[in-house]
Design an enzyme around this catalytic site. Structure first.
Site, mmCIF file in Angstrom:
data_model
loop_
_atom_site.group_PDB
_atom_site.id
_atom_site.type_symbol
_atom_site.label_atom_id
_atom_site.label_comp_id
_atom_site.label_asym_id
_atom_site.label_seq_id
_atom_site.Cartn_x
_atom_site.Cartn_y
_atom_site.Cartn_z
ATOM 1 N N GLU A 90 8.654 51.830 67.081
ATOM 2 C CA GLU A 90 8.285 50.537 67.682
ATOM 3 C C GLU A 90 6.777 50.483 67.670
ATOM 4 O OE1 GLU A 90 10.195 48.203 68.307
ATOM 5 O OE2 GLU A 90 12.151 49.146 68.494
ATOM 6 N N CYS A 150 2.353 45.289 73.254
ATOM 7 C CA CYS A 150 2.707 45.128 71.840
ATOM 8 C C CYS A 150 3.148 43.697 71.556
ATOM 9 C CB CYS A 150 3.799 46.109 71.472
ATOM 10 S SG CYS A 150 5.204 46.010 72.574
HETATM 11 P P1 NAD Z 1 -0.814 55.831 69.674
HETATM 12 O O1 NAD Z 1 -0.163 55.666 68.349
HETATM 13 O O2 NAD Z 1 -2.226 56.268 69.704
HETATM 14 O O3 NAD Z 1 -0.017 56.945 70.522
HETATM 15 C C1 NAD Z 1 1.346 56.810 70.875
HETATM 16 C C2 NAD Z 1 1.933 58.185 71.119
HETATM 17 O O4 NAD Z 1 1.983 58.905 69.889
HETATM 18 C C3 NAD Z 1 1.121 59.063 72.081
HETATM 19 O O5 NAD Z 1 1.989 59.819 72.884
HETATM 20 C C4 NAD Z 1 0.350 59.967 71.128
HETATM 21 O O6 NAD Z 1 -0.036 61.177 71.708
HETATM 22 C C5 NAD Z 1 1.389 60.176 70.038
HETATM 23 N N1 NAD Z 1 0.869 60.575 68.731
HETATM 24 C C6 NAD Z 1 -0.317 60.250 68.162
HETATM 25 N N2 NAD Z 1 -0.407 60.836 66.945
HETATM 26 C C7 NAD Z 1 0.735 61.517 66.742
HETATM 27 C C8 NAD Z 1 1.231 62.333 65.676
HETATM 28 N N3 NAD Z 1 0.519 62.548 64.569
HETATM 29 N N4 NAD Z 1 2.456 62.871 65.797
HETATM 30 C C9 NAD Z 1 3.195 62.647 66.894
HETATM 31 N N5 NAD Z 1 2.771 61.919 67.949
HETATM 32 C C10 NAD Z 1 1.556 61.358 67.861
HETATM 33 O O7 NAD Z 1 -0.604 54.477 70.468
HETATM 34 P P2 NAD Z 1 -1.204 54.090 71.904
HETATM 35 O O8 NAD Z 1 -2.663 53.812 71.768
HETATM 36 O O9 NAD Z 1 -0.761 55.083 72.926
HETATM 37 O O10 NAD Z 1 -0.419 52.727 72.204
HETATM 38 C C11 NAD Z 1 -0.837 51.494 71.714
HETATM 39 C C12 NAD Z 1 -0.007 51.071 70.525
HETATM 40 O O11 NAD Z 1 1.361 51.109 70.871
HETATM 41 C C13 NAD Z 1 -0.271 49.636 70.103
HETATM 42 O O12 NAD Z 1 -0.381 49.565 68.695
HETATM 43 C C14 NAD Z 1 0.945 48.885 70.596
HETATM 44 O O13 NAD Z 1 1.246 47.704 69.888
HETATM 45 C C15 NAD Z 1 2.003 49.911 70.471
HETATM 46 N N6 NAD Z 1 3.129 49.624 71.345
HETATM 47 C C16 NAD Z 1 4.283 49.165 70.790
HETATM 48 C C17 NAD Z 1 5.363 48.859 71.585
HETATM 49 C C18 NAD Z 1 6.648 48.371 70.969
HETATM 50 O O14 NAD Z 1 7.671 48.531 71.598
HETATM 51 N N7 NAD Z 1 6.656 47.782 69.795
HETATM 52 C C19 NAD Z 1 5.285 49.011 72.976
HETATM 53 C C20 NAD Z 1 4.101 49.479 73.525
HETATM 54 C C21 NAD Z 1 3.024 49.784 72.692
#
Ligand code: NAD
Length: 483
Positions: free
Chosen positions: A253, A287
């Site tokens: 997501e 998001c």
């Molecule tokens: P992010 O991608 O930086 O991090 C999300 C999670 O992934 C964190 O727990 C992070 O530690 C982990 N992560 C990062 N790199 C990784 C890797 N290489 N392997 C495994 N895990 C890893 O996102 P964020 O800044 O925490 O959140 C914001 C983003 O999330 C925005 O783009 C937003 O649109 C999206 N979001 C989407 C939804 C949805 O349901 N579509 C809901 C909320 C947020």
């Protein structure tokens, strides 16, 4: 401002035990950066691997647990979350900067999600099919996938984890949960509630740490059968490549560039309400935030003028202060990024309407005024996810152009339309290339029991939430028997 309690003993939960780690980190209150919210242990790769092994070992037992057992556990967790929603909302507001009413609503939603999946655990069932062969019976059943690695972002630190953990457990899977680094207190508090819900050791595990180390260890482990990730498109893409290469099930997501279309026949005041809520509440850190407002030419100027007045009147301040509409951004880095987008908008020649300035308040926090620009479709602010309090208005000659602009994006999460035309509303619902459509509603704000997710670059794999969650958290088995 009175400082709140510091969560000091925030540790990993692995195989039914609380474990400390060699390194630690802190989370701070974005409304008042002098306030530490949590000091927490950061899991290393070895700890993540031991959590995964514990989950794999517990799987053979938990996957055969009775639906009643699973329902009871989930119901207990949901009951506690609902009973403590005010206290948990306060913690969430302190750690993320959402206003208190929004934060309490999120804590309650997490409880409702667990309650819903308590029911789902009991509602499982399969299909019987007539065989094409005489004397043969066919049935189709669903079985747990095994170990689910759940990776979540910081912006909804109770609701998004609940949306993954509850269906995973309801459908008989074991869980390793990795919350985002910015929200250890929320992740830990949810895990602490789950740890007292009479689950066997190893069925649920918490590992806190960086995405690069702890998250990647989950993605790479051959013992993790399914990876559900919510976060940025960039990280989602990497996770997809790595997890799919070893044939794990993957659900992503990701971000959006959601549009709210406003037609000339709309109730303009209501459309402005939808735009303010959808684009700016929670600082656009959702998001489903509507960062593109596509407005039919006949009402463009009136809409922009009214929206500007509403933005001027919004109260930006400490997330716990009564009457505040919008709190701070979550951290210094996200504030700097949002301010940089304001610079990009100006450099690209987008017309500035309102806001986009850093704000000083009585406490040192990451405050910014909500920004509005008039843009053209080729501008970066009209094309890329910002995840901050900046929206742009795009002018459309008519409904057809508005729909074309709405779909002119690599994302496809949520799209809304404000109109009094049944014909256009129905056409939009059918032709917007997104996972969720909204008519006379903001693009953000969804029910907890209906499918959630996006198309195109916004999502991958089966939908989350509701009955559809079974698609990801179960695998189908077809049984043939000679009667
Ligand atoms: P992010 O991608 O930086 O991090 C999300 C999670 O992934 C964190 O727990 C992070 O530690 C982990 N992560 C990062 N790199 C990784 C890797 N290489 N392997 C495994 N895990 C890893 O996102 P964020 O800044 O925490 O959140 C914001 C983003 O999330 C925005 O783009 C937003 O649109 C999206 N979001 C989407 C939804 C949805 O349901 N579509 C809901 C909320 C947020």
């Amino acid at each position: 401002m009175i400082h709140g309690e510091i969560h000091q003993n925030v540790r990993q939960y692995i195989n039914g035990r609380w474990e400390t780690s060699a390194t630690t980190g802190v989370s701070a209150n974005p409304s008042d950066t002098s306030e530490v919210v949590a000091e927490y242990a950061r899991a290393d790769r070895r700890q993540v691997e031991s959590a995964i092994r514990a989950a794999a070992d517990a799987s053979s037992h938990w996957s055969h647990s009775t639906p009643q057992r699973r329902a009871d556990v989930l119901d207990r967790i949901g009951t506690e979350l609902l009973a403590r929603k005010d206290e948990l909302g306060l913690l969430l507001a302190r750690e993320v900067g959402k206003t208190l009413p929004e934060a309490v609503a999120e804590a309650a939603r997490a409880g409702q999600v667990f309650k819903f999946f308590a029911g789902e655990a009991l509602r499982g069932g399969g299909e019987n099919m007539a065989s094409v062969r005489a004397g043969v019976q066919v049935d189709v059943t669903r079985e747990p996938v095994g170990v689910a690695g759940l990776i979540t972002p910081w912006n909804s630190p109770l609701a998004v984890p609940a949306t993954k953990i509850a269906p995973a457990l309801a459908h008989g899977n074991c869980v390793v949960f990795k919350p985002a680094e910015l929200v250890p207190a929320c992740g830990w508090t949810l895990a602490e509630i789950i740890s007292r819900a009479a689950l066997p050791a190893g069925v649920f595990n918490l590992v806190m740490g960086s995405g690069r180390e702890a998250g990647q260890a989950l993605v790479d482990s051959p013992l993790v059968d399914a990876v559900s990730f919510t976060g940025s498109a960039r990280n989602g893409e990497r996770i997809l490549q790595a997890a799919a290469a070893r044939r794990a099930k993957v659900q992503l997501e990701m971000g959006g560039k959601n549009a709210l279309v406003v037609l000339a026949d709309a109730d303009i005041d209501h459309a402005v309400d939808c735009a303010v809520q959808g684009a700016y509440f929670s600082n656009g850190q959702r998001c489903t935030a509507s960062s593109r407002l596509i407005v039919e030419a006949a009402v463009h100027d009136a809409f922009v003028a009214r929206l500007r007045e509403r933005l001027k009147a919004l109260k930006i301040g400490h997330a716990l202060e009564r009457g505040v509409d919008i709190g701070p951004l979550v951290d210094e880095e996200r504030l700097a990024r949002s301010l940089a987008w304001v610079g990009i908008a100006r450099e690209e020649g987008a017309e500035h309407v309102w806001g986009g300035e850093p704000l000083q308040r009585t406490t040192a926090g990451h405050y910014m005024s909500p920004a509005l620009f008039l843009a053209r479709p080729e501008h970066r602010i009209a094309r890329e996810e910002i995840f901050g309090p900046l929206a742009c208005v795009l002018r459309a000659a008519d409904y057809d152009e508005a729909l074309a602009l709405c779909n002119d994006t690599p994302s496809g999460l949520s799209a809304g339309i404000c109109t009094n035309s049944l014909k256009h509303a129905m056409h939009f619902r059918r032709h917007a290339e997104v996972g969720m459509t909204m008519v006379n509603l903001p693009t953000a704000g969804v029910d907890f029991h209906a499918p959630f997710g996006g198309r195109k670059g916004s999502g991958y794999g089966p939908r989350e939430q509701g009955r559809h969650a079974a698609e990801f958290y179960t695998t189908v088995k077809t049984g043939y028997m000679l009667a």
